[in-house]
Structure formats: structure tokens, C-alpha cells
Scaffold this motif. Structure first.
Motif: not given
Length: 61
Positions: A14-28, A41-47
Motif C-alpha cells: 500500500y505504501m508503494w502504491a501511494s508513492m506511485a499515485v503521488c508521482l503520477i500526480a506530480a507528472l500530471v 507537494v506530490p514529489c515531497a510526499a513521494a520522497m
């Protein structure tokens, strides 16, 4: 031979999935405006999530 990453901590998937969602949000984000915070903000959350995963894996027996 295993091809998947072995999960060491409960709920790690679940943590990996939420990190992927954050990275996708940053790209979009640039598609919907040009506010730098929309990317930062999404990149910081992913880190932060990645750091949490690393810390939990280090603490795992």
C-alpha cells in the motif's frame, strides 16, 4: 527465481502504491496549471513515503 520485490513490512504494498499515485500526480499536474507547488507537494510526499518505507525495512527483523 523470484521476479518480484519481497515485501518485508506489513502493508508495504500500500505504501508503494501511494508513492506511485503521488508521482503520477506530480507528472500530471503541469497539464492543469503552472503552479510549482502542484509539482513540489506530490514529489515531497513521494520522497517522505519512500523514506518511511526504507526506515521500516531497516527496522524489520
Amino acid at each position: 527465481m523470484k521476479t518480484r520485490i519481497q515485501m518485508k513490512v506489513r502493508g508495504e504494498g500500500y505504501m508503494w502504491a501511494s508513492m506511485a499515485v503521488c508521482l503520477i500526480a506530480a507528472l500530471v499536474a503541469p497539464l492543469f496549471g503552472d503552479d510549482p507547488k502542484a509539482i513540489a507537494v506530490p514529489c515531497a510526499a513521494a520522497m517522505i513515503i519512500a523514506g518511511g518505507i526504507a526506515w521500516l525495512r531497516q527496522q524489520a527483523p
